[in-house]
Design an enzyme around this catalytic site. Structure first.
Site, PDB file in Angstrom:
ATOM      1  N   THR A 171      26.666 -18.839  33.735  1.00 23.32           N
ATOM      2  CA  THR A 171      27.426 -19.245  32.556  1.00 23.32           C
ATOM      3  C   THR A 171      27.898 -18.018  31.776  1.00 23.32           C
ATOM      4  OG1 THR A 171      26.252 -21.327  32.300  1.00 23.32           O
ATOM      5  CG2 THR A 171      26.918 -20.260  30.261  1.00 23.32           C
ATOM      6  N   ARG A 199      26.343 -35.098  34.710  1.00 23.95           N
ATOM      7  CA  ARG A 199      25.265 -34.347  34.040  1.00 23.95           C
ATOM      8  C   ARG A 199      25.866 -33.446  32.947  1.00 23.95           C
ATOM      9  NH1 ARG A 199      24.067 -28.495  33.579  1.00 23.95           N
ATOM     10  NH2 ARG A 199      21.833 -28.280  33.373  1.00 23.95           N
ATOM     11  N   VAL A 200      25.264 -33.475  31.777  1.00 27.42           N
ATOM     12  CA  VAL A 200      25.663 -32.561  30.702  1.00 27.42           C
ATOM     13  C   VAL A 200      24.504 -31.603  30.475  1.00 27.42           C
ATOM     14  CG1 VAL A 200      26.306 -32.358  28.272  1.00 27.42           C
ATOM     15  CG2 VAL A 200      27.146 -34.300  29.628  1.00 27.42           C
ATOM     16  N   GLY A 201      24.807 -30.311  30.445  1.00 29.62           N
ATOM     17  CA  GLY A 201      23.766 -29.305  30.253  1.00 29.62           C
ATOM     18  C   GLY A 201      23.595 -28.935  28.795  1.00 29.62           C
ATOM     19  N   ASP A 202      23.043 -27.773  28.574  1.00 26.11           N
ATOM     20  CA  ASP A 202      22.796 -27.284  27.212  1.00 26.11           C
ATOM     21  C   ASP A 202      24.019 -26.647  26.573  1.00 26.11           C
ATOM     22  OD1 ASP A 202      22.456 -25.279  29.308  1.00 26.11           O
ATOM     23  OD2 ASP A 202      22.134 -23.912  27.636  1.00 26.11           O
ATOM     24  N   THR A 222      21.867 -18.928  28.100  1.00 29.19           N
ATOM     25  CA  THR A 222      22.204 -19.264  29.485  1.00 29.19           C
ATOM     26  C   THR A 222      20.911 -19.483  30.261  1.00 29.19           C
ATOM     27  OG1 THR A 222      23.112 -18.402  31.560  1.00 29.19           O
ATOM     28  CG2 THR A 222      22.392 -16.766  29.957  1.00 29.19           C
TER      29      THR A 222
HETATM   30  N1  ASP Z   1      22.871 -23.392  31.063  1.00 27.61           N
HETATM   31  C1  ASP Z   1      23.800 -23.814  32.080  1.00 27.61           C
HETATM   32  C2  ASP Z   1      23.545 -25.265  32.392  1.00 27.61           C
HETATM   33  O1  ASP Z   1      22.406 -25.657  32.510  1.00 27.61           O
HETATM   34  C3  ASP Z   1      23.733 -23.016  33.324  1.00 27.61           C
HETATM   35  C4  ASP Z   1      23.862 -21.522  33.118  1.00 27.61           C
HETATM   36  O2  ASP Z   1      23.494 -21.005  32.092  1.00 27.61           O
HETATM   37  O3  ASP Z   1      24.378 -20.872  34.036  1.00 27.61           O
HETATM   38  O4  ASP Z   1      24.478 -25.994  32.568  1.00 27.61           O
END
Ligand code: ASP
Length: 300
Positions: A171, A199-202, A222
């Site tokens: 990210t 899916r939704v991430g952080d 990240t």
């Molecule tokens: N934090 C991101 C997610 O879980 C992945 C990443 O940081 O590369 O979607």
């Protein structure tokens, strides 16, 4: 007050063949955002400009070159926050916008804070942002990786620390302090490889993937999104600045992540006076920082 800009290219180990191009990308993003600050633009403009550069480059997991879902599609998340007024804009699971971070800024200027999927893309059109074909965001490298994926369930993949996690945590993000003393944070991602569609991430979640408050500072995170969100890593790190130095606050937040949810993450953090730190409990994290009157520092 001295201006500061920092960018990161994700937590986790970097494949040998990408080390040089990641470094170039960080440098390019830093230079572009820094120019904005020098021209007198605010922290928000600087972090967005820096993130847009990395969204254009296939060596990062954001915009063009995003990692693919288990179905072989791109679904991107992004979020941005202004320390002045605590304004937030974010988008989730979008597939047809070249620069998710630009759309997040449009959301920030709307009455909402987070738009997802088809609604977010319709909103982009209403703001005269062109929609592109989803396949235009898929790089050759990502397609090859997806084709080589053995379709093991994602929850049995181990990361470099032996934890259960997917690969590809690259990210991008940026944080800045401008000459007026305002801070901002931006984060953009294709998410975790082989995630389930939807899916939704952080990264688009305020307080998880990003946070900015003029009274304290700004952060972009990240790593393993589910654990970052469960521990509210972004907010936890910025709130810690009330009591601790940036370094100590970041250390404590990552320790909490480690102990409470066995997470894996990295972050860049800036205090309202410009004091900067980067920290991670993953194998490593590529980042770059520019402080006024100093040479840029690239850590890759
Ligand atoms: N934090 C991101 C997610 O879980 C992945 C990443 O940081 O590369 O979607």
């Amino acid at each position: 007050m001295g201006m500061v800009l920092a960018v990161h290219g994700g937590a986790g180990s970097i494949p040998e063949e990408l080390v040089a191009s990641r470094r170039d990308g960080l440098e390019q993003a830093l230079a572009t955002g820094w120019q904005r600050l020098q021209q007198g633009e605010d922290a928000l403009a600087a972090v967005v400009a820096a993130v847009e550069v990395m969204e254009s480059l296939p060596q990062f997991n954001a915009g063009y070159g995003s990692t693919l879902t288990s179905s072989g599609t791109v679904e991107m998340d992004a979020g941005v926050m202004q320390g002045k007024g605590l304004h937030v804009g974010a988008v989730a699971t979008i597939s047809r916008v070249a620069h998710p971070i630009r759309l997040a800024v449009e959301v920030l200027h709307s009455p909402h804070i987070l738009l997802a999927g088809a609604g977010a893309e319709a909103f982009a059109q209403s703001r005269n942002m062109p929609l592109i074909a989803p396949d235009d965001l898929i790089s050759r490298r990502r397609r090859r990786m997806w084709e080589a994926w053995d379709h093991r369930p994602v929850d049995v993949m181990a990361d470099d620390r032996g934890k259960t996690i997917q690969t590809d945590k690259d990210t991008v993000g940026a944080i800045a302090l401008d000459s007026a003393g305002h801070v901002a944070a931006a984060t953009s991602t294709g998410g975790m490889s082989w995630k389930l569609p939807g899916r939704v991430g952080d990264s688009p979640l305020v307080g998880a993937g990003f946070y900015a408050d003029d009274a304290l500072g700004a952060v972009s995170t990240t790593g393993w999104g589910e654990t970052i969100a469960r521990s509210l890593l972004g907010y936890r790190t910025v709130a810690g600045l009330e009591q601790f130095t940036p370094e100590e606050s970041a250390r404590r937040a990552l320790q909490f992540l480690d102990e409470s949810v066995q997470g894996s993450a990295g972050l860049i953090l800036i205090r309202r006076d410009g004091e900067f730190t980067a920290a991670w409990n993953s194998a490593m994290m590529g980042y770059a920082v520019q402080r006024e009157g100093e040479a840029p520092v690239i850590h890759q």
